[in-house]
Design an enzyme around this catalytic site. Structure first.
Site, short mmCIF file in Angstrom:
data_model
loop_
_atom_site.label_atom_id
_atom_site.label_comp_id
_atom_site.label_asym_id
_atom_site.label_seq_id
_atom_site.Cartn_x
_atom_site.Cartn_y
_atom_site.Cartn_z
N CYS A 46 38.15 32.80 36.19
CA CYS A 46 38.38 33.61 37.38
C CYS A 46 38.99 32.80 38.52
O CYS A 46 38.44 31.78 38.92
CB CYS A 46 37.04 34.20 37.83
SG CYS A 46 37.10 35.05 39.43
N TRP A 79 28.85 39.32 33.21
CA TRP A 79 28.99 37.91 32.86
C TRP A 79 27.71 37.43 32.17
O TRP A 79 26.60 37.68 32.64
CB TRP A 79 29.25 37.08 34.11
CG TRP A 79 30.54 37.43 34.79
CD1 TRP A 79 30.68 38.18 35.92
CD2 TRP A 79 31.86 37.05 34.39
NE1 TRP A 79 32.01 38.29 36.26
CE2 TRP A 79 32.76 37.60 35.34
CE3 TRP A 79 32.37 36.28 33.34
CZ2 TRP A 79 34.13 37.43 35.26
CZ3 TRP A 79 33.74 36.10 33.25
CH2 TRP A 79 34.61 36.67 34.21
N VAL A 114 32.01 37.17 40.06
CA VAL A 114 31.86 35.76 40.37
C VAL A 114 33.00 35.38 41.31
O VAL A 114 34.05 36.03 41.30
CB VAL A 114 31.92 34.89 39.09
CG1 VAL A 114 30.66 35.07 38.27
CG2 VAL A 114 33.15 35.19 38.25
N TYR A 177 47.23 41.11 40.33
CA TYR A 177 46.33 42.10 39.74
C TYR A 177 46.86 43.52 39.95
O TYR A 177 46.77 44.38 39.07
CB TYR A 177 44.93 41.98 40.33
CG TYR A 177 44.15 40.82 39.80
CD1 TYR A 177 43.36 40.95 38.66
CD2 TYR A 177 44.19 39.57 40.41
CE1 TYR A 177 42.63 39.88 38.15
CE2 TYR A 177 43.49 38.50 39.91
CZ TYR A 177 42.70 38.66 38.78
OH TYR A 177 42.00 37.59 38.27
#
Length: 333
Positions: A46, A79, A114, A177
């Site tokens: 990430c 996650w 996260v 994105y």
């Protein structure tokens, strides 16, 4: 993974961070800075979490803020800690990050993201506010930083850093994105156009100076780097950001290599985690879940020539020491 897009416009909208408490020197939100009390949860895949990894390394906070690394492949429960023995984080005692979210707010039903910082004694999530996490590590954790830690958010440059960060976030960090997750042509093309227009502006700026703001590495460089380092591996193909590869943009490619070769940057990058996450989790974009073999990563270690522009990477500080053995990454030879 469900991708939130507007059914009418086809635009991707990232959900706001729901947990915005701050860990501060004075404990104003009830969470005082304290060595050993908190655990930083990241995925090395990430880019938002990678910012915190870089800042933690540069400031030398490894011994006071422990690290949990999630599996790059999520499942429907969020996650997961399947990289650890028994599939459980050894400090938090949980198998999935959502468990820390639930302890903080049993009614919460939003996304699990996260980076996240968890209070170890209570097991509760404190914050998932990624823009503020790194700023607070630099400005609130000063008493616990290593000797020689650089100033990543110097007070005299904060207005300029904030302005650059706003542009980079809108047109680079978020735009990749928005292009990749768009479900309508117009939404994709708007994000694509903003992305490459901004990269052109940044390239021009960086043709005259080694770093984005001032003559040292700052928060602005960290935020741009974590997108650039993923560009050819995932954004160019997977997200259709394909006007140019990073390696075809001479100034930005040299700039990215300069940072990658700087202690604290490349030694936090795991290309294996990055590629497997994007290509295997985003099934709406890549239904086959095939992970490409390329690109060739050897160029990241080649000379960049940016020293000719001057600059002092760490200002009056010093490079961080090598990462602890358990955090070392060897995905680029």
């Amino acid at each position: 993974m469900t991708i939130p897009t507007d059914p009418e416009t086809g635009e991707f909208h990232r959900a706001p961070n729901a947990f915005t408490s701050r860990i501060t020197a004075d404990g104003r939100d009830g969470w005082p800075v304290e060595a050993g009390r908190y655990r930083l949860v990241v995925s090395r895949a990430c880019p938002w979490a990678s910012r915190a990894l870089v800042v933690r390394r540069l400031l030398g906070l490894e011994n006071v803020l422990s690290l949990a690394v999630a599996d790059p492949i999520q499942d429907s429960r969020s996650w997961r800690f399947t990289l650890d023995p028994g599939d459980v984080d050894p400090v938090l005692g949980i198998g999935f990050l959502y468990e820390a979210y639930e302890k903080a707010d049993p009614t919460y039903d939003g996304g699990i993201s996260v980076p996240a910082i968890v209070d170890v004694p209570s097991g509760k999530l404190v914050t998932n506010d990624y823009p503020q996490i790194t700023l607070d590590l630099d400005t609130q954790w000063t008493a616990l930083r290593r000797d020689g830690a650089p100033e990543l958010y110097p007070e005299a440059l904060r207005d300029e850093i904030d302005a650059v960060n706003a542009d980079v976030h809108r047109d680079v960090n978020a735009a990749v994105y928005e292009a990749g997750f768009a479900t309508k042509q117009a939404a994709y093309e708007d994000a694509y156009d903003r992305l490459f227009a901004r990269l052109d502006v940044l390239s021009d700026r960086l043709s005259r100076q080694r770093y984005l703001v001032g003559d040292t590495i700052t928060e602005a460089d960290i935020r741009l780097f974590t997108t650039l380092v993923r560009f050819d591996a995932v954004y160019h193909g997977h997200f259709k950001c394909n006007r140019h590869k990073l390696t075809e943009l001479p100034v930005l490619w040299a700039y990215a290599r300069d940072l990658f070769q700087t202690p604290g940057f490349g030694d936090t990058v795991d290309f294996d985690h990055i590629k497997r996450h994007y290509y295997q989790v985003h099934e709406q974009v890549n239904p086959t879940r095939i992970v490409p073999k390329g690109p060739d990563l050897s160029g990241w270690r080649t000379p960049h020539g940016r020293e000719e522009l001057g600059g002092r990477p760490f200002g009056n500080g010093t490079p961080p020491p090598p990462p602890p053995p358990q955090e070392a990454i060897t995905s680029v030879s």
